[in-house]
Design a protein around this motif. Structure first.
Motif, short mmCIF file in Angstrom:
data_model
loop_
_atom_site.label_atom_id
_atom_site.label_comp_id
_atom_site.label_asym_id
_atom_site.label_seq_id
_atom_site.Cartn_x
_atom_site.Cartn_y
_atom_site.Cartn_z
N GLY A 27 0.80 -1.22 0.00
CA GLY A 27 0.00 0.00 0.00
C GLY A 27 0.82 1.26 0.00
O GLY A 27 0.34 2.33 0.38
N LEU A 28 2.10 1.17 -0.43
CA LEU A 28 2.95 2.35 -0.47
C LEU A 28 2.93 2.94 -1.87
O LEU A 28 3.45 2.36 -2.82
CB LEU A 28 4.39 2.00 -0.08
CG LEU A 28 5.37 3.16 -0.08
CD1 LEU A 28 4.97 4.20 0.96
CD2 LEU A 28 6.79 2.67 0.19
N ASN A 29 2.36 4.13 -2.00
CA ASN A 29 2.28 4.80 -3.30
C ASN A 29 2.62 6.28 -3.12
O ASN A 29 2.19 6.93 -2.17
CB ASN A 29 0.88 4.68 -3.90
CG ASN A 29 0.54 3.25 -4.27
OD1 ASN A 29 1.09 2.71 -5.22
ND2 ASN A 29 -0.36 2.63 -3.52
N PHE A 30 3.41 6.81 -4.04
CA PHE A 30 3.70 8.24 -4.08
C PHE A 30 2.92 8.86 -5.23
O PHE A 30 2.82 8.27 -6.31
CB PHE A 30 5.20 8.51 -4.33
CG PHE A 30 6.11 7.89 -3.32
CD1 PHE A 30 5.86 8.03 -1.96
CD2 PHE A 30 7.23 7.19 -3.71
CE1 PHE A 30 6.71 7.46 -1.02
CE2 PHE A 30 8.09 6.63 -2.79
CZ PHE A 30 7.83 6.77 -1.43
N ASP B 48 2.48 12.33 -7.87
CA ASP B 48 3.46 13.06 -8.68
C ASP B 48 4.22 14.11 -7.89
O ASP B 48 5.34 14.48 -8.26
CB ASP B 48 2.75 13.74 -9.87
CG ASP B 48 2.21 12.72 -10.87
OD1 ASP B 48 2.74 11.60 -10.88
OD2 ASP B 48 1.27 13.06 -11.60
N SER B 49 3.66 14.59 -6.81
CA SER B 49 4.34 15.60 -5.99
C SER B 49 5.15 14.97 -4.87
O SER B 49 5.58 15.64 -3.94
CB SER B 49 3.32 16.58 -5.39
OG SER B 49 2.38 15.88 -4.58
N MET B 50 5.40 13.64 -4.99
CA MET B 50 6.18 12.91 -4.00
C MET B 50 5.60 13.07 -2.59
O MET B 50 6.29 13.37 -1.62
CB MET B 50 7.65 13.37 -4.01
CG MET B 50 8.43 12.91 -5.22
SD MET B 50 8.62 11.12 -5.31
CE MET B 50 9.83 10.85 -4.04
N GLU B 51 4.30 12.85 -2.46
CA GLU B 51 3.65 12.90 -1.16
C GLU B 51 2.92 11.60 -0.90
O GLU B 51 2.47 10.92 -1.82
CB GLU B 51 2.64 14.06 -1.09
CG GLU B 51 3.28 15.43 -1.01
CD GLU B 51 2.25 16.51 -0.70
OE1 GLU B 51 1.07 16.16 -0.53
OE2 GLU B 51 2.63 17.69 -0.61
N THR B 52 2.83 11.23 0.35
CA THR B 52 2.03 10.09 0.78
C THR B 52 1.51 10.37 2.17
O THR B 52 2.22 10.91 3.02
CB THR B 52 2.84 8.78 0.75
OG1 THR B 52 1.95 7.69 1.06
CG2 THR B 52 3.96 8.76 1.76
N PRO C 82 3.43 -4.34 8.28
CA PRO C 82 3.43 -2.87 8.27
C PRO C 82 2.29 -2.27 7.45
O PRO C 82 1.86 -2.83 6.44
CB PRO C 82 4.79 -2.53 7.63
CG PRO C 82 5.61 -3.76 7.75
CD PRO C 82 4.65 -4.91 7.70
N VAL C 83 1.86 -1.10 7.90
CA VAL C 83 0.85 -0.31 7.17
C VAL C 83 1.49 1.03 6.84
O VAL C 83 1.49 1.95 7.67
CB VAL C 83 -0.43 -0.11 8.01
CG1 VAL C 83 -1.48 0.66 7.21
CG2 VAL C 83 -0.99 -1.45 8.48
N PRO C 84 2.09 1.18 5.65
CA PRO C 84 2.86 2.38 5.33
C PRO C 84 2.11 3.70 5.53
O PRO C 84 2.72 4.70 5.92
CB PRO C 84 3.23 2.17 3.85
CG PRO C 84 3.28 0.69 3.69
CD PRO C 84 2.16 0.17 4.57
#
Length: 778
Positions: free
Chosen positions: A131-134, A136-140, A622-624
């Motif tokens: 569930g780790l996704n960035f 386009d603005s490099m935010e999560t 883990p839950v990113p």
């Protein structure tokens, strides 16, 4: 600290001689004993923390100490020295006889003397699965990930293949000015092989070469392609580094399988390489030198996908435990793998200052079906994409034993164990014991060389590890194996067809605990739950070394692959919270983990599908999206680890040598269970006990949390206070967990404690074993 050297004392030799051992049958044993006592071997001499930053006198002091056991000869002392550790901690590695090592262990200022033991190496869909996704603005999760570029991860492993697209420095800014490392040149690796992604590289071979010299088997660099440089010849180091911090690479696959985009968890983080692992393993002397340099170079995280064999020895007789202690004391997070033994109590890398990772599956399988002549299809796993022309005759390997091999031995398809006349043109049914040291690929090679055209491999452990066999082949579990055995034994002219492997998503509940992943309890100090966490480690696609196979990417399994998944998460936390301590970062990952699979049911373990427990997965999976804002953390610092060492028997002298300060153990030493750890483990509860913990607020300044308890069976649990109210960021509040036996059980029981607010839930596993008269720890 005591150091054990069996037999090699003057009294033991004398006793054997006086006993009249004259018979020839005993004479060779006596000669062997004498030879082992007086022949040189490599030992590590550990002297604790470096009290100041000056390096003056380190090497000359080592020579003086060594000269004391070399009849005062400085020349012999210099010749025996392998390494001198004097950057961040003190010690050295040297060639010594066991008698010399014994004498050295008795010298003042020496904490431990131990053999230069070999450690074993324990890998993209996995990040999407987590569930780790960035964007386009490099935010999560509302946090910027741009500061990754200032996070430096040190990998102690087999080196790196810097030309891999995973290590491209495209769009990366200049190297952080605080970096103090080097790019060490060597064979097929120049000072310019590093870039803005791989910012440093070193290699260590002294301990390995010294061991090879002892057995008169020098490392053959030409034959083994073991580059005398930081270049990776095995693929393992490139694989682990790309999982944690590999750059984005499009259109990646393994022979058409697992197609997609590859990336690391922190794709913009920097990589520093410390190659300390070679052809047959990683030696303590080299590992300590790597830790010493990594600490001095300025890394933020050290990732070590390797470890000792189980059971693990004392913390300060183990290079990884020693190196990680000094790393954490310098604010560096150390992430490690728990091992691949797959049995209860086999977990390693047990020190409480380390972040220890177990292995799980993802929801992706590489399925190869075995179709029997009676129409039954059995599901197996494989990475083989070769197409058989049709069904062929099938034979049990046990019915084709050759030479001096028994049917039982040949059933495992050992080298030269198969009768070529019986095997030629057939599919062969072989067994795999489940041991990680037993090569599945090698069995397919044995079958091919005997003339076989396919292999059905029955795996005792049923661990679903997919392998790139050299012929059409598939691994099946014991249950499916029994169906194959029954069919072949009861059928005249049995036939089978092995279908090419295909990528299949979402067919089973995931994540599951991998069958090979080593389990708790902690064999050294069961008051500390190990492993700490679980992450993907089964059939992971990542970068590889073309020197090992003509591949740029490979699919590999092991807790070695789980470790860098957590390393990547740690890098993201470090990017957002650079001032958090190693313990706070570990707590953020552990307390936000889940014990439920993607179907919202309890996580299970392979191969039996039983409900898993904290000995299998630690705090869970883990839950990113939650790790960057955990609400509360269980923090710990050097003083807490010092108290822990006191609680397990270290005295003032040993403690001060290790820490390099004036630390002392108080008379009222707190029990080991009171270390401020994100999990609670009580292995010897007799009637009742009170456990203390401290919460640190890293969430909203003003917040209220309520304790929610799911007690272990037969244990009454109360938390005081039940509510905690914070008014500022960084505020600390103590609480007590009271446990009382209500119904004794025969084994460990499990529960949980959570602190719940309107915005966060901070979870900790509870692990308890009731000890009644006549019972002991398991």
């Amino acid at each position: 600290m005591p150091v054990a050297f069996p037999w090699c004392t003057s009294s033991s030799l004398s006793a054997m001689t006086k006993s009249g051992v004259i018979a020839i049958i005993f004479l060779s044993a006596l000669l062997s004993l004498i030879r082992s006592c007086f022949s040189a071997q490599v030992y590590v001499v550990y002297m604790g923390s470096k009290k100041n930053s000056r390096n003056d006198g380190g090497l000359s002091q080592d020579h003086q100490i060594l000269a004391a056991v070399h009849n005062g000869s400085i020349e012999e002392a210099q010749a025996s020295l392998v390494y001198s550790y004097n950057k961040c901690f003190r010690g050295f590695a040297a060639k010594l006889t066991e008698d010399q090592a014994l004498k050295m262990a008795e010298m003042p200022g020496i904490i431990s003397v131990f053999r230069n033991l070999k450690r074993t190496l324990h890998t993209t869909h996995s990040w999407d699965f987590m569930g780790l996704n960035f964007n386009d603005s490099m935010e999560t999760s509302g946090f910027s990930m741009k500061n990754q570029e200032n996070v430096i991860i040190g990998f102690i492993d087999t080196g790196i293949w810097p030309e891999s697209p995973s290590f491209s420095d495209e769009r990366m800014p200049p190297v952080p000015s605080r970096w103090r490392g080097v790019c060490q040149g060597g064979e097929s690796f120049s000072n310019y092989s590093c870039n803005k992604k791989v910012i440093g590289a070193r290699y260590y071979i002294g301990g390995y070469e010294a061991e090879q010299e002892m057995v008169e088997e020098p490392l053959n660099f030409v034959k083994s392609e073991n580059f005398r440089s930081p270049r990776d010849s095995s693929g393992h180091g490139s694989h682990t580094a790309s999982i944690a911090a590999g750059h984005y690479v499009h259109d990646v696959n393994y022979n058409g399988l697992a197609a997609g985009r590859a990336r690391g968890g922190a794709p913009m983080a920097r990589i520093a390489v410390y190659k300390a692992c070679w052809e047959s393993g990683c030696y303590d002397a080299d590992l300590l030198a790597a830790f010493d340099d990594a600490i001095k170079d300025g890394v933020d995280i050290i990732s070590v996908s390797l470890g000792p064999e189980s059971p693990q020895g004392d913390y300060f007789n183990d290079a990884i435990s020693i190196g990680s202690f000094h790393a954490v004391s310098n604010g560096i997070v150390v992430v490690s793998s728990t091992g691949n033994a797959g049995t209860r109590g086999s977990a390693t890398n047990l020190a409480p200052w380390m972040f220890t990772v177990a292995a799980s599956s993802t929801d992706r399988d590489f399925v190869s079906y075995v179709r029997l002549g009676n129409g039954v299809s059995l599901k197996g796993v494989s990475l083989n994409t070769d197409q058989m022309n049709g069904s062929v005759p099938t034979i049990l390997a046990s019915e084709a034993n050759a030479g001096y091999f028994t049917p039982y031995q040949s059933s495992f398809c050992l080298d030269s164990s198969l009768n070529e006349t019986k095997i030629r043109g057939k599919v062969v049914v072989c067994w795999h014991s489940g041991s990680s040291s037993e090569s599945r690929f090698a069995k397919s090679l044995v079958v091919k060389e005997a003339g076989g055209v396919g292999m059905i491999l029955i795996d005792n452990r049923g661990d679903d590890v997919a392998v790139p066999f050299i012929i059409p082949a598939a691994t099946i579990g014991r249950e499916a194996g029994n169906i194959v055995l029954s069919y072949v034994n009861r059928t005249r002219g049995p036939m089978s067809l092995i279908l090419p492997a295909k990528t299949v998503l979402g067919t089973r509940p995931s994540p599951r605990v991998a069958a090979f992943s080593s389990r708790g309890p902690n064999s050294l100090n069961p008051e500390i739950l190990k492993p700490d966490i679980m992450a993907p480690g089964l059939n992971i696609l990542a970068a590889w070394s073309p020197a090992a196979k003509k591949l740029k990417f490979n699919i590999v399994s092991g807790t070695s692959m789980a470790c860098p998944h957590v390393t990547g998460l740690v890098a993201l936390i470090k990017a957002v919270h650079p001032d958090w301590s190693p313990a706070a970062i570990r707590s953020a990952v552990m307390t936000t983990a889940t014990v439920l699979n993607k179907n919202r049911r309890a996580i299970t373990e392979d191969p039996n599908g039983k409900k898993a427990n904290p000995f299998d997965y630690g705090s869970g999976f883990p839950v990113p999206e939650r790790i960057l804002n955990p609400g509360l953390v269980y923090d710990a610092h050097s003083s807490d680890y010092k108290d822990f060492l006191c609680s397990i028997g270290y005295d003032n002298n040993s403690l001060q040598q290790i820490t390099g300060d004036n630390s002392s153990c108080t008379q009222a030493t707190s029990p080991a269970s009171n270390l401020n750890y994100p999990s609670i483990s009580v292995p010897n509860l007799k009637s009742s006990i009170s456990i203390r913990r401290t919460l640190t607020n890293v969430g909203k300044a003003s917040s209220i949390y309520q304790a929610v308890v799911h007690p272990p069976m037969g244990i009454s649990v109360t938390v005081i206070p039940k509510y905690v109210a914070f008014s500022s960021y960084g505020q600390k509040i103590n609480f007590t967990v009271n446990l009382r036996v209500t119904a004794p059980s025969n084994d460990y029981v499990f529960g949980s404690l959570s602190w719940k607010s309107a915005d966060a839930r901070v979870n900790s596993p509870l692990v308890v074993r009731v000890v009644t008269p006549g019972t002991g720890l398991i």
